[in-house]
Design a protein around this motif. Structure first.
Motif, mmCIF file in Angstrom:
data_model
loop_
_atom_site.group_PDB
_atom_site.id
_atom_site.type_symbol
_atom_site.label_atom_id
_atom_site.label_comp_id
_atom_site.label_asym_id
_atom_site.label_seq_id
_atom_site.Cartn_x
_atom_site.Cartn_y
_atom_site.Cartn_z
ATOM 1 N N PRO A 87 0.817 -1.220 0.000
ATOM 2 C CA PRO A 87 0.000 0.000 0.000
ATOM 3 C C PRO A 87 0.847 1.263 0.000
ATOM 4 N N MET A 88 0.433 2.225 -0.824
ATOM 5 C CA MET A 88 1.057 3.543 -0.762
ATOM 6 C C MET A 88 0.328 4.354 0.300
ATOM 7 N N GLN A 89 1.080 5.013 1.157
ATOM 8 C CA GLN A 89 0.474 5.836 2.186
ATOM 9 C C GLN A 89 -0.017 7.158 1.582
ATOM 10 N N ASN A 90 -1.094 7.703 2.135
ATOM 11 C CA ASN A 90 -1.598 8.999 1.679
ATOM 12 C C ASN A 90 -0.515 10.071 1.786
ATOM 13 N N GLU A 91 0.265 10.006 2.834
ATOM 14 C CA GLU A 91 1.341 10.970 3.048
ATOM 15 C C GLU A 91 2.347 10.937 1.899
ATOM 16 N N THR A 92 2.643 9.753 1.390
ATOM 17 C CA THR A 92 3.605 9.619 0.290
ATOM 18 C C THR A 92 3.093 10.313 -0.966
ATOM 19 N N ASN A 137 -5.706 15.445 -11.397
ATOM 20 C CA ASN A 137 -6.431 14.646 -10.421
ATOM 21 C C ASN A 137 -5.623 13.395 -10.083
ATOM 22 N N ALA A 138 -5.544 13.088 -8.816
ATOM 23 C CA ALA A 138 -4.857 11.878 -8.370
ATOM 24 C C ALA A 138 -5.770 11.125 -7.426
ATOM 25 N N VAL A 139 -5.922 9.830 -7.669
ATOM 26 C CA VAL A 139 -6.796 9.003 -6.834
ATOM 27 C C VAL A 139 -5.981 7.829 -6.299
ATOM 28 N N LEU A 140 -5.924 7.736 -4.975
ATOM 29 C CA LEU A 140 -5.256 6.624 -4.300
ATOM 30 C C LEU A 140 -6.336 5.714 -3.721
ATOM 31 N N PRO A 141 -6.616 4.589 -4.366
ATOM 32 C CA PRO A 141 -7.679 3.688 -3.880
ATOM 33 C C PRO A 141 -7.136 2.691 -2.869
ATOM 34 N N HIS A 142 -7.782 2.616 -1.742
ATOM 35 C CA HIS A 142 -7.406 1.627 -0.739
ATOM 36 C C HIS A 142 -8.366 0.441 -0.728
ATOM 37 N N ASP A 143 -9.394 0.500 -1.578
ATOM 38 C CA ASP A 143 -10.402 -0.563 -1.575
ATOM 39 C C ASP A 143 -10.228 -1.561 -2.713
ATOM 40 N N SER A 169 -15.654 9.263 -17.100
ATOM 41 C CA SER A 169 -15.121 9.953 -18.277
ATOM 42 C C SER A 169 -13.684 9.562 -18.592
ATOM 43 N N LEU A 170 -13.098 8.677 -17.762
ATOM 44 C CA LEU A 170 -11.685 8.318 -17.944
ATOM 45 C C LEU A 170 -11.447 7.665 -19.299
ATOM 46 N N GLN A 171 -10.361 8.082 -19.953
ATOM 47 C CA GLN A 171 -9.874 7.424 -21.155
ATOM 48 C C GLN A 171 -8.516 6.815 -20.818
ATOM 49 N N SER A 172 -8.332 5.542 -21.142
ATOM 50 C CA SER A 172 -7.110 4.839 -20.731
ATOM 51 C C SER A 172 -5.848 5.473 -21.289
ATOM 52 N N ASP A 173 -5.959 6.173 -22.428
ATOM 53 C CA ASP A 173 -4.763 6.759 -23.030
ATOM 54 C C ASP A 173 -4.517 8.183 -22.542
ATOM 55 N N GLU A 174 -5.287 8.654 -21.552
ATOM 56 C CA GLU A 174 -5.132 10.020 -21.068
ATOM 57 C C GLU A 174 -4.655 10.070 -19.611
ATOM 58 N N VAL A 175 -4.439 8.926 -18.987
ATOM 59 C CA VAL A 175 -4.060 8.908 -17.570
ATOM 60 C C VAL A 175 -2.870 7.986 -17.352
ATOM 61 N N PHE A 176 -2.224 8.185 -16.217
ATOM 62 C CA PHE A 176 -1.185 7.277 -15.750
ATOM 63 C C PHE A 176 -1.786 6.429 -14.637
ATOM 64 N N ALA A 177 -1.650 5.121 -14.738
ATOM 65 C CA ALA A 177 -2.217 4.233 -13.720
ATOM 66 C C ALA A 177 -1.216 3.134 -13.421
ATOM 67 N N THR A 178 -1.098 2.773 -12.156
ATOM 68 C CA THR A 178 -0.156 1.730 -11.766
ATOM 69 C C THR A 178 -0.695 0.964 -10.573
ATOM 70 N N LYS A 179 -0.327 -0.287 -10.477
ATOM 71 C CA LYS A 179 -0.678 -1.093 -9.313
ATOM 72 C C LYS A 179 0.162 -0.635 -8.123
ATOM 73 N N GLN A 180 -0.353 -0.883 -6.940
ATOM 74 C CA GLN A 180 0.388 -0.539 -5.730
ATOM 75 C C GLN A 180 1.359 -1.675 -5.389
ATOM 76 N N THR A 181 2.596 -1.492 -5.846
ATOM 77 C CA THR A 181 3.679 -2.428 -5.569
ATOM 78 C C THR A 181 4.865 -1.613 -5.051
ATOM 79 N N ARG A 182 5.985 -2.257 -4.875
ATOM 80 C CA ARG A 182 7.168 -1.556 -4.371
ATOM 81 C C ARG A 182 7.654 -0.487 -5.344
ATOM 82 N N GLU A 183 7.316 -0.624 -6.631
ATOM 83 C CA GLU A 183 7.780 0.330 -7.650
ATOM 84 C C GLU A 183 6.852 1.520 -7.809
ATOM 85 N N ALA A 184 5.698 1.500 -7.164
ATOM 86 C CA ALA A 184 4.708 2.564 -7.377
ATOM 87 C C ALA A 184 5.247 3.935 -6.993
#
Length: 334
Positions: A87-92, A137-143, A169-184
Motif C-alpha cells: 500500500p502507498m500511504q496517503n502521506e507519500t 487529479n490523483a486518486v489513491l484507492p485503498h479498496d 469519463s476516464l480514457q485509458s490513453d489520457e491517464v497514468f495508472a499503476t498497481k500498488q507495488t514496491r515500484e509505485a
C-alpha cells in the motif's frame, strides 16, 4: 466527503476557537485562501495511515499470503489484500503532489476507501476571450476498486459525485495508472518530474506558436518546407513513399484552409497543424496507448519537433501583425 460548512465545522475541536475552515460558507470547497497544502491535507481527514494486518482462520491460525488493509485512524477495514500488494500511504502521494503547487481539493471518500487530490494544471484558449482550466487529479484507492491513477483533464474532483463523473469519463490513453507495488513510489515520482518539465517548456513553446501564427507562407514555400523534411541522398529523387506523404500533407493543409479564420490561413501555424495532424492521426498505430506513446515520446513526437524547427527556420513571405483577438482564434485551431 462533501465540501460544505457543516462538514468543515466537524473538524473544529474545543481548543480551536476560530479554525481557518470555520469561516467557509456552504457550497465552498476546501481551498480556503489562508490554508497551506498541509493544513488542507489535515482538515480533509486524509492524513491517516493504512496498515497491512494478518488474516486468521476460525482456528486462530494465520492465513499465509492474505492481509487486511486497515485505516489506522478509524480502525476500519478497507479491503482484503494478497500477493505483491504494497500500500502507498496517503502521506507519500501528498508529498509528491505538494511539489506541483497549490492543492485545491482533497477528498477522503467513505472510511478512506479512496483519497482524491485535485490541483490546477494550467489552462488553454478555446476561442475569443474563452479559456478552459485543466486539473491534475490523483486518486489513491485503498479498496482495490481501481489502480492508483493520475491524470490531466477538465474535470475536478471535489466529492463522491464529482469522483463518479470523473471516473466514468476516464480514457485509458489520457491517464497514468499503476498497481500498488514496491515500484509505485518511483513511478509516481517519475510522472511528477515529467509534468514539472512539461510545465517549464510550456512557456517557450507558446512563444514559438505565437511566432508561427504571424509567419505567412504561400503554397510554393509550404511545399518547399515539407520537401525539406524528406531529404534525399546524393541528389536522388525522393522515394514513392515520401512523395505520397508530401502530397497527402499538401492535401490536408489545403482542405483545412477553408475551415480556418482568415488570420490563420497560409501561416506557419496552419502548416504545423497540418503536419502534426498527419503524424498523430493518419499514421498506422496498433492501439490508442501506442498512439499516445508515439505522440509523446516516439516517431510522431520527433516528426512534430522537426516540423516546428523547419518552419521556424524558414524565411516567410511576410509577417502579419495579428491582434490578440485573432491570435487567440489562430491558436485555438486543432
Amino acid at each position: 466527503m462533501a465540501s460544505n460548512m457543516e462538514v468543515n465545522r466537524m473538524f473544529a475541536t474545543s481548543s480551536d476557537k476560530n479554525p481557518w475552515w470555520a469561516d467557509l460558507k456552504a457550497g465552498e470547497n476546501y481551498c480556503y485562501p489562508g490554508a497551506t497544502n498541509r493544513e488542507l491535507f489535515s482538515a480533509s481527514k486524509a492524513d491517516f495511515d493504512v496498515s497491512l494486518d494478518p488474516v486468521f482462520d476460525r482456528n486462530g491460525d494465520e492465513v499465509p499470503g492474505y492481509f487486511i488493509l486497515n485505516n489506522t485512524s478509524l480502525g476500519a477495514p478497507l479491503r482484503m489484500a494478497k500477493g505483491r500488494f504494497v500500500p502507498m500511504q496517503n502521506e507519500t502521494l501528498f508529498r509528491h503532489l505538494d511539489q506541483l503547487g497549490k492543492i485545491t481539493d482533497i477528498c477522503a471518500i467513505g472510511s478512506g476507501e479512496k483519497v482524491c487530490f485535485s490541483l490546477e494544471g494550467g489552462q488553454f484558449q478555446v476561442g475569443e476571450g474563452s479559456t478552459i482550466k485543466q486539473w491534475i487529479n490523483a486518486v489513491l484507492p485503498h479498496d482495490g476498486s481501481m489502480k492508483l491513477t493520475l491524470g490531466l483533464g477538465t474535470l475536478r474532483i471535489e466529492c463522491q459525485n464529482t469522483f463518479n463523473v470523473w471516473k466514468r469519463s476516464l480514457q485509458s490513453d489520457e491517464v497514468f495508472a499503476t498497481k500498488q507495488t514496491r515500484e509505485a513510489d518511483n513511478k509516481v515520482s517519475a510522472w511528477v518530474k515529467a509534468f514539472q518539465e512539461m510545465q517549464g517548456e510550456a512557456s517557450s513553446l507558446q512563444e514559438k506558436f505565437q511566432k508561427l501564427a504571424r509567419m505567412k507562407f504561400n503554397a510554393t514555400k509550404q511545399a518547399e518546407i515539407i520537401a525539406g523534411m524528406f531529404p534525399t541522398k546524393d541528389g536522388k529523387d525522393p522515394s514513392t513513399r515520401s512523395k505520397n506523404i508530401q502530397e497527402r500533407l499538401a492535401q490536408i493543409i489545403g482542405d483545412n484552409a477553408s475551415n480556418l479564420p482568415l488570420s490563420a490561413q497560409n501561416t506557419g501555424w496552419s502548416l504545423f497543424n497540418g503536419i502534426t495532424f498527419y503524424s498523430t492521426h493518419e499514421t498506422s498505430i496498433k492501439s490508442n496507448t501506442s498512439r499516445l506513446e508515439s505522440t509523446l515520446f516516439g516517431t510522431a513526437q520527433k516528426f512534430s519537433e522537426m516540423a516546428l524547427e523547419s518552419i521556424l527556420c524558414a524565411t516567410p513571405d511576410d509577417y502579419q501583425d495579428v491582434n490578440e483577438t485573432n491570435l487567440v482564434r489562430s491558436l485555438s485551431i486543432n
